[in-house]
Write a protein that holds these residues in place. Sequence first.
Motif, PDB file in Angstrom:
ATOM      1  N   MET A   1       0.873  -1.308   0.019  1.00 53.95           N
ATOM      2  CA  MET A   1      -0.182  -0.045  -0.004  1.00 53.95           C
ATOM      3  C   MET A   1       0.865   1.094   0.023  1.00 53.95           C
ATOM      4  SD  MET A   1      -3.249   1.111  -0.021  1.00 53.95           S
ATOM      5  CE  MET A   1      -4.375   2.283   0.363  1.00 53.95           C
ATOM      6  N   PRO A   2       0.858   2.236  -1.024  1.00 54.33           N
ATOM      7  CA  PRO A   2       1.636   3.361  -0.968  1.00 54.33           C
ATOM      8  C   PRO A   2       1.407   4.248   0.538  1.00 54.33           C
ATOM      9  CG  PRO A   2       0.397   3.240  -2.972  1.00 54.33           C
ATOM     10  CD  PRO A   2      -0.145   2.032  -2.158  1.00 54.33           C
ATOM     11  N   ARG A   3       2.435   4.774   0.617  1.00 56.70           N
ATOM     12  CA  ARG A   3       2.574   5.657   1.955  1.00 56.70           C
ATOM     13  C   ARG A   3       2.551   7.182   1.527  1.00 56.70           C
ATOM     14  NH1 ARG A   3       8.055   3.498   2.359  1.00 56.70           N
ATOM     15  NH2 ARG A   3       9.433   5.283   1.857  1.00 56.70           N
ATOM     16  N   GLU A   4       2.359   8.046   2.443  1.00 60.42           N
ATOM     17  CA  GLU A   4       2.601   9.536   1.952  1.00 60.42           C
ATOM     18  C   GLU A   4       4.056   9.982   2.011  1.00 60.42           C
ATOM     19  OE1 GLU A   4      -0.218  12.864   3.005  1.00 60.42           O
ATOM     20  OE2 GLU A   4      -0.709  11.316   4.467  1.00 60.42           O
ATOM     21  N   THR A   5       4.778   9.362   2.817  1.00 61.54           N
ATOM     22  CA  THR A   5       6.314   9.770   2.831  1.00 61.54           C
ATOM     23  C   THR A   5       7.065   9.315   1.773  1.00 61.54           C
ATOM     24  OG1 THR A   5       6.810   7.602   4.106  1.00 61.54           O
ATOM     25  CG2 THR A   5       6.691   9.698   5.421  1.00 61.54           C
ATOM     26  N   THR A   6       7.978   9.896   1.227  1.00 60.56           N
ATOM     27  CA  THR A   6       9.017   9.707  -0.088  1.00 60.56           C
ATOM     28  C   THR A   6       9.394   8.301  -0.152  1.00 60.56           C
ATOM     29  OG1 THR A   6      10.660  10.652   0.901  1.00 60.56           O
ATOM     30  CG2 THR A   6       9.203  12.312  -0.286  1.00 60.56           C
ATOM     31  N   TYR A   7       9.370   8.034  -1.176  1.00 62.89           N
ATOM     32  CA  TYR A   7      10.398   6.723  -1.560  1.00 62.89           C
ATOM     33  C   TYR A   7      11.841   7.060  -1.977  1.00 62.89           C
ATOM     34  CZ  TYR A   7       6.098   3.612  -1.246  1.00 62.89           C
ATOM     35  OH  TYR A   7       4.941   3.180  -0.701  1.00 62.89           O
ATOM     36  N   GLY A   8      12.735   6.659  -1.255  1.00 61.27           N
ATOM     37  CA  GLY A   8      14.149   7.038  -1.489  1.00 61.27           C
ATOM     38  C   GLY A   8      14.891   5.817  -2.446  1.00 61.27           C
ATOM     39  N   PRO A   9      16.180   6.324  -2.835  1.00 53.20           N
ATOM     40  CA  PRO A   9      16.988   5.555  -3.641  1.00 53.20           C
ATOM     41  C   PRO A   9      17.075   3.979  -3.590  1.00 53.20           C
ATOM     42  CG  PRO A   9      18.688   6.679  -2.183  1.00 53.20           C
ATOM     43  CD  PRO A   9      17.128   7.073  -1.667  1.00 53.20           C
ATOM     44  N   ASP A  10      17.035   3.569  -2.231  1.00 55.00           N
ATOM     45  CA  ASP A  10      17.006   2.077  -1.982  1.00 55.00           C
ATOM     46  C   ASP A  10      15.669   1.121  -1.811  1.00 55.00           C
ATOM     47  OD1 ASP A  10      19.687   2.276  -2.039  1.00 55.00           O
ATOM     48  OD2 ASP A  10      19.879   3.149   0.204  1.00 55.00           O
ATOM     49  N   PRO A  15       3.956  -2.335  -6.273  1.00 47.28           N
ATOM     50  CA  PRO A  15       3.570  -3.052  -7.590  1.00 47.28           C
ATOM     51  C   PRO A  15       2.266  -2.122  -7.931  1.00 47.28           C
ATOM     52  CG  PRO A  15       3.743  -4.528  -5.798  1.00 47.28           C
ATOM     53  CD  PRO A  15       3.989  -3.257  -5.124  1.00 47.28           C
ATOM     54  N   LEU A  16       2.228  -2.035  -9.282  1.00 50.91           N
ATOM     55  CA  LEU A  16       1.099  -1.401  -9.855  1.00 50.91           C
ATOM     56  C   LEU A  16      -0.075  -2.019  -9.677  1.00 50.91           C
ATOM     57  CD1 LEU A  16       0.724   1.567 -11.616  1.00 50.91           C
ATOM     58  CD2 LEU A  16       0.796   0.349 -13.647  1.00 50.91           C
ATOM     59  N   LYS A  17      -1.249  -1.372  -9.596  1.00 52.32           N
ATOM     60  CA  LYS A  17      -2.437  -2.208  -9.631  1.00 52.32           C
ATOM     61  C   LYS A  17      -3.032  -2.018 -10.952  1.00 52.32           C
ATOM     62  CE  LYS A  17      -3.122  -1.116  -4.522  1.00 52.32           C
ATOM     63  NZ  LYS A  17      -3.886  -0.279  -3.529  1.00 52.32           N
ATOM     64  N   LYS A  18      -3.768  -3.015 -11.430  1.00 54.23           N
ATOM     65  CA  LYS A  18      -4.439  -2.981 -12.578  1.00 54.23           C
ATOM     66  C   LYS A  18      -5.590  -1.874 -12.686  1.00 54.23           C
ATOM     67  CE  LYS A  18      -7.209  -5.827 -15.934  1.00 54.23           C
ATOM     68  NZ  LYS A  18      -6.341  -5.331 -17.123  1.00 54.23           N
ATOM     69  N   ASP A  19      -5.810  -1.005 -13.514  1.00 58.55           N
ATOM     70  CA  ASP A  19      -6.774  -0.104 -13.783  1.00 58.55           C
ATOM     71  C   ASP A  19      -6.782   1.070 -12.664  1.00 58.55           C
ATOM     72  OD1 ASP A  19      -7.541  -1.398 -16.194  1.00 58.55           O
ATOM     73  OD2 ASP A  19      -8.819  -2.757 -14.854  1.00 58.55           O
ATOM     74  N   VAL A  20      -5.524   1.201 -11.996  1.00 59.17           N
ATOM     75  CA  VAL A  20      -5.999   2.102 -10.909  1.00 59.17           C
ATOM     76  C   VAL A  20      -4.598   3.151 -11.127  1.00 59.17           C
ATOM     77  CG1 VAL A  20      -4.876   2.696  -8.568  1.00 59.17           C
ATOM     78  CG2 VAL A  20      -6.194   0.669  -8.994  1.00 59.17           C
ATOM     79  N   ALA A  65      12.877   9.737 -18.346  1.00 59.32           N
ATOM     80  CA  ALA A  65      14.367   9.510 -18.230  1.00 59.32           C
ATOM     81  C   ALA A  65      15.099  10.763 -17.446  1.00 59.32           C
ATOM     82  CB  ALA A  65      14.802   9.673 -19.739  1.00 59.32           C
ATOM     83  N   SER A  66      14.430  11.871 -17.386  1.00 63.15           N
ATOM     84  CA  SER A  66      14.442  13.051 -16.794  1.00 63.15           C
ATOM     85  C   SER A  66      14.540  12.832 -15.004  1.00 63.15           C
ATOM     86  CB  SER A  66      13.907  14.478 -16.949  1.00 63.15           C
ATOM     87  OG  SER A  66      12.599  14.239 -16.362  1.00 63.15           O
ATOM     88  N   GLY A  67      13.770  12.017 -14.554  1.00 59.03           N
ATOM     89  CA  GLY A  67      13.507  11.632 -13.362  1.00 59.03           C
ATOM     90  C   GLY A  67      12.789  12.656 -12.643  1.00 59.03           C
ATOM     91  N   LYS A  68      11.967  13.500 -13.449  1.00 55.13           N
ATOM     92  CA  LYS A  68      11.016  14.700 -12.764  1.00 55.13           C
ATOM     93  C   LYS A  68       9.775  14.128 -12.359  1.00 55.13           C
ATOM     94  CE  LYS A  68      13.657  18.474 -14.995  1.00 55.13           C
ATOM     95  NZ  LYS A  68      13.602  19.535 -15.952  1.00 55.13           N
ATOM     96  N   VAL A  69       9.056  14.755 -11.935  1.00 55.50           N
ATOM     97  CA  VAL A  69       7.500  14.426 -11.589  1.00 55.50           C
ATOM     98  C   VAL A  69       6.880  15.846 -11.906  1.00 55.50           C
ATOM     99  CG1 VAL A  69       7.811  12.772  -9.574  1.00 55.50           C
ATOM    100  CG2 VAL A  69       7.669  15.270  -8.954  1.00 55.50           C
ATOM    101  N   PRO A  70       5.653  15.826 -12.238  1.00 52.15           N
ATOM    102  CA  PRO A  70       4.616  14.696 -12.258  1.00 52.15           C
ATOM    103  C   PRO A  70       4.920  13.634 -13.018  1.00 52.15           C
ATOM    104  CG  PRO A  70       3.434  16.309 -12.914  1.00 52.15           C
ATOM    105  CD  PRO A  70       4.819  16.897 -12.860  1.00 52.15           C
ATOM    106  N   ILE A  71       4.403  12.514 -12.841  1.00 50.71           N
ATOM    107  CA  ILE A  71       4.140  11.415 -14.001  1.00 50.71           C
ATOM    108  C   ILE A  71       2.997  10.755 -13.331  1.00 50.71           C
ATOM    109  CG2 ILE A  71       5.120   9.196 -14.787  1.00 50.71           C
ATOM    110  CD1 ILE A  71       7.856   9.903 -13.343  1.00 50.71           C
ATOM    111  N   LEU A  72       2.256  10.138 -14.296  1.00 50.62           N
ATOM    112  CA  LEU A  72       0.802   9.592 -14.376  1.00 50.62           C
ATOM    113  C   LEU A  72       1.057   8.221 -15.006  1.00 50.62           C
ATOM    114  CD1 LEU A  72      -1.830  12.231 -15.295  1.00 50.62           C
ATOM    115  CD2 LEU A  72      -1.240  11.079 -12.825  1.00 50.62           C
ATOM    116  N   GLN A  73       0.702   7.239 -14.431  1.00 50.11           N
ATOM    117  CA  GLN A  73       0.572   5.881 -15.076  1.00 50.11           C
ATOM    118  C   GLN A  73      -0.491   4.985 -14.581  1.00 50.11           C
ATOM    119  OE1 GLN A  73       3.639   3.029 -13.281  1.00 50.11           O
ATOM    120  NE2 GLN A  73       3.727   1.886 -15.180  1.00 50.11           N
TER     121      GLN A  73
END
Length: 240
Positions: A1-10, A15-20, A65-73
């Motif tokens: 389950m995604p959390r609010e705090t940031t995800y770092g380098p390690d 996992p991506l959920k279908k149709d979410v 490739a730039s590593g910038k946000v936002p990104i939608l998937q």
Amino acid sequence: MPRETTYGPDEECPPLKKDVLRLYSMRFCPYAQRTRLMLEHKNIKYETINVNLKKKPKWIYALNASGKVPILQLNDDVIYESFATCEWLDDVFPGPRLTPEDQKTRIRDRMLMYGFSEIIPQFYAIGREEDKTRAIKKFKRLLKPYEDVLTGDFFGGSAPNLLDFNIWPWIERLGVLKAKAGFELSPKEFPKFTQWICDMHELPAVKSTRFNDQDHTYFLSTVFQGEPEFDYGLVPTAQL
């Protein structure tokens, strides 16, 4: 389950959920706020992955490739760059249509959206430079066309459109310039634009995505110091 705090380098990407629909973001990023405003205004369901933009996880580069946000998937679809994400959301999802139907208005708004990229550097120039006079003068000159075209409550008339949401994140941060540099827009010089700011503050999408002046000021101070506190407000400062 995604959390609010940031995800770092390690850390692994959840996992991506279908149709979410997933938004890769950073809580204080004004570019990502453009996308968040669209998502909230159009009542689109989504989940958020916040990314440490100084020490990025490697998997973010596979999405952009730039590593910038936002990104939608969404499943196999990946959309990045804030303008593109906003237009894609407006084209693909139901809800209030925010792209002007009239060609002249659509082109006018597109010019103003791209023109706003000239205004953005002036925010940081006013906040950083010892002699702020030139930066303030340029800021006002560049902002004048936006004052001139306002004929209703919003740039979209009686309701906001793409232009409103694309320039709002930086206008929300004007309070930082007041705190740091004593600068604020005068209602006498910009009567329609300052009223627009008041009207924007009342929108539910703005209320659900905004931070107050104190939070913006503190976060930007950590950016200027070279150690941005991406999780400020979520984790006690002493633990960051």
